[in-house]
Motif scaffolding. Structure first.
Motif, short mmCIF file in Angstrom:
data_model
loop_
_atom_site.label_atom_id
_atom_site.label_comp_id
_atom_site.label_asym_id
_atom_site.label_seq_id
_atom_site.Cartn_x
_atom_site.Cartn_y
_atom_site.Cartn_z
N ASP A 85 33.05 14.71 22.48
CA ASP A 85 32.23 13.39 22.90
C ASP A 85 30.82 13.47 22.83
OD1 ASP A 85 31.93 15.36 25.03
OD2 ASP A 85 32.48 14.12 26.66
N GLY A 86 30.32 14.60 22.16
CA GLY A 86 28.78 14.50 22.13
C GLY A 86 28.03 15.36 23.11
N ILE A 87 28.65 15.85 23.96
CA ILE A 87 28.24 16.59 25.05
C ILE A 87 28.67 17.96 25.22
CG2 ILE A 87 27.86 16.66 27.69
CD1 ILE A 87 28.50 13.68 27.73
N ILE A 88 27.65 18.96 25.16
CA ILE A 88 27.63 20.23 25.09
C ILE A 88 28.31 20.58 26.58
CG2 ILE A 88 26.99 22.42 24.94
CD1 ILE A 88 25.22 21.31 22.74
N ARG A 89 29.35 21.27 27.03
CA ARG A 89 29.77 21.90 28.38
C ARG A 89 29.73 23.30 28.26
NH1 ARG A 89 31.74 16.44 29.77
NH2 ARG A 89 32.21 16.05 27.86
N TYR A 90 29.50 24.11 29.31
CA TYR A 90 29.32 25.35 29.34
C TYR A 90 30.48 25.82 30.42
CZ TYR A 90 25.28 25.52 26.57
OH TYR A 90 24.24 25.36 25.80
N GLU A 91 31.34 26.77 30.24
CA GLU A 91 32.03 27.44 31.38
C GLU A 91 31.70 29.02 31.14
OE1 GLU A 91 36.30 26.79 29.95
OE2 GLU A 91 35.98 28.30 28.45
N HIS A 92 31.61 29.64 32.53
CA HIS A 92 31.61 30.91 32.49
C HIS A 92 32.83 31.73 32.10
CE1 HIS A 92 32.20 29.93 37.08
NE2 HIS A 92 32.91 30.93 36.81
N GLN A 93 32.77 32.83 31.97
CA GLN A 93 33.96 33.58 31.28
C GLN A 93 34.35 34.81 32.08
OE1 GLN A 93 31.85 35.52 27.53
NE2 GLN A 93 33.33 34.20 27.45
N TYR A 94 33.49 35.13 33.24
CA TYR A 94 34.08 36.35 33.89
C TYR A 94 35.21 35.89 35.09
CZ TYR A 94 30.96 38.76 31.34
OH TYR A 94 30.12 39.41 30.16
N GLY A 95 36.08 36.80 35.17
CA GLY A 95 37.01 36.18 35.88
C GLY A 95 38.13 35.36 35.19
N HIS A 96 37.95 34.88 34.20
CA HIS A 96 38.81 34.12 33.38
C HIS A 96 39.17 34.69 31.95
CE1 HIS A 96 37.78 30.24 35.88
NE2 HIS A 96 36.67 30.96 35.96
N GLU A 97 40.43 34.45 31.68
CA GLU A 97 40.80 35.03 30.20
C GLU A 97 40.30 34.06 29.43
OE1 GLU A 97 43.32 37.84 29.53
OE2 GLU A 97 43.36 38.58 31.71
N HIS A 98 40.24 34.46 28.07
CA HIS A 98 40.24 33.32 27.19
C HIS A 98 41.40 32.23 27.29
CE1 HIS A 98 40.56 31.12 23.20
NE2 HIS A 98 41.72 31.38 23.16
N HIS A 99 41.15 31.18 27.25
CA HIS A 99 42.15 30.08 27.05
C HIS A 99 42.08 29.02 26.22
CE1 HIS A 99 39.08 29.11 30.25
NE2 HIS A 99 39.38 28.01 29.65
N ASP A 100 43.14 28.01 26.04
CA ASP A 100 43.10 26.98 25.21
C ASP A 100 43.08 25.90 26.15
OD1 ASP A 100 43.28 28.59 23.15
OD2 ASP A 100 45.49 28.62 23.27
N HIS A 101 42.94 24.50 25.68
CA HIS A 101 42.81 23.28 26.69
C HIS A 101 43.75 22.60 26.30
CE1 HIS A 101 38.39 25.13 27.31
NE2 HIS A 101 38.86 25.01 28.29
N LEU A 102 44.43 21.79 27.38
CA LEU A 102 45.20 20.93 27.29
C LEU A 102 44.58 19.68 27.90
CD1 LEU A 102 48.39 22.31 28.89
CD2 LEU A 102 47.92 21.79 26.44
N VAL A 103 43.84 18.70 26.99
CA VAL A 103 42.89 17.66 27.52
C VAL A 103 43.83 16.21 27.57
CG1 VAL A 103 40.91 16.40 27.04
CG2 VAL A 103 41.08 18.77 26.43
N CYS A 104 43.60 15.77 28.96
CA CYS A 104 44.25 14.32 28.77
C CYS A 104 43.29 13.34 28.34
CB CYS A 104 44.64 14.03 30.27
SG CYS A 104 45.60 12.71 30.48
N VAL A 105 43.91 12.31 27.36
CA VAL A 105 43.18 11.53 26.80
C VAL A 105 42.92 10.27 27.84
CG1 VAL A 105 43.79 12.02 24.42
CG2 VAL A 105 45.07 10.42 25.57
N LYS A 106 43.91 9.95 28.96
CA LYS A 106 43.85 9.12 29.72
C LYS A 106 42.84 9.38 30.65
CE LYS A 106 48.13 6.49 29.16
NZ LYS A 106 49.17 5.59 29.73
#
Lengths: 144, 144
Positions: free
Chosen positions: A78-99
């Motif tokens: 959507d043209g916006i960069i978002r960041y997520e910290h990764q400590y305490g998180h494994e690599h993961h994929d995203h299920l994004v709801c379009v609604k």
DNA sequence: ATACCTGCAAATGTTTTGCGACTAA
DNA sequence: TTAGTCGCAAAACATTTGCAGGTAT
């Protein structure tokens, strides 16, 4: 096992940069929020605690964190960069709801393994990957 | 089996829009290029054939093609929207080289099947997905 | 005739850069 | 002391919108 502040400091020393109060403060707040944040969202939170920290500083700082390996860039297209910290998180994929725009994190080790193989079949050295599945989440499919 | 021009015309009729020379010309050129194109790149090509077609028209037209199902949006996370036509192409994932910027298309049916299952496990109705593997292509890993 | 479309210029929204003052090392 | 950093304003960049004239139906 180093914590995130040590990692930041190490990166900063190695690059000959400066460890500043702004960088420490932004990191502290960034780590405290357990979801993706755009620079704009993060700046709004940072400003509440410290109104003197400017918008541009948050931009530059997040880029620094990204280079230091402290966060991942998340891009939903959507043209916006978002960041997520990764400590305490494994690599993961995203299920994004379009609604509703919400997302779920998920991992499937078999998919990861097959991606490795797909890369190898193409004589390609994989560094990282992004898998996003766009669709309709359980809540949105219920309430019509 | 309808061709792309029929699909565009059908979509335009259904929506009560107009079938214009610009739209036909842009579609013809877009289909003739076998790679992803940004609006800027496409407009440069279009302008050579027809200098009267404006930048904004290409933007609006690509959005229309996208709605008509004539093309996919490709997003490599650099802030530029790219389009690829999908006729004569299967769905595919992307192996994107972080050194030279080139990419390879690839599909792994097992990965596709596992994605379906991952979605189902999360009571999520998948509509489409994007998988990008970023890494170093065979050419770039050879020439140091 | 009447929507819709086009192309220009201007606006938008996100991200980046220039710069003088400031600060960590 | 001296590079790097800060925050502001302005610039850059891709994309969208307003509008007056033109066009498909």
């Amino acid at each position: 096992m180093k914590n995130e502040f040590d990692i930041l400091e190490k990166h900063i020393r190695e690059k000959g940069l400066r460890y500043t109060p702004q960088r420490e403060e932004i990191l502290k707040i960034f780590l405290s929020v357990e979801r993706h944040l755009s620079v704009d969202e993060l700046h709004k939170i940072v400003k509440k605690k410290n109104p003197n920290i400017g918008y541009v500083t948050v931009y530059r700082t997040m880029k620094l964190f990204s280079e230091a390996g402290l966060c991942n860039v998340v891009d939903f297209g959507d043209g916006i960069i978002r960041y997520e910290h990764q400590y305490g998180h494994e690599h993961h994929d995203h299920l994004v709801c379009v609604k509703c725009g919400n997302y779920t994190e998920a991992v499937k080790p078999k998919i990861e393994a097959l991606q490795e193989r797909l890369a190898k079949e193409n004589r390609f050295i994989p560094l990282r990957h992004k898998l996003q599945i766009f669709g309709i989440c359980s809540k949105c499919s219920v309430h019509k």
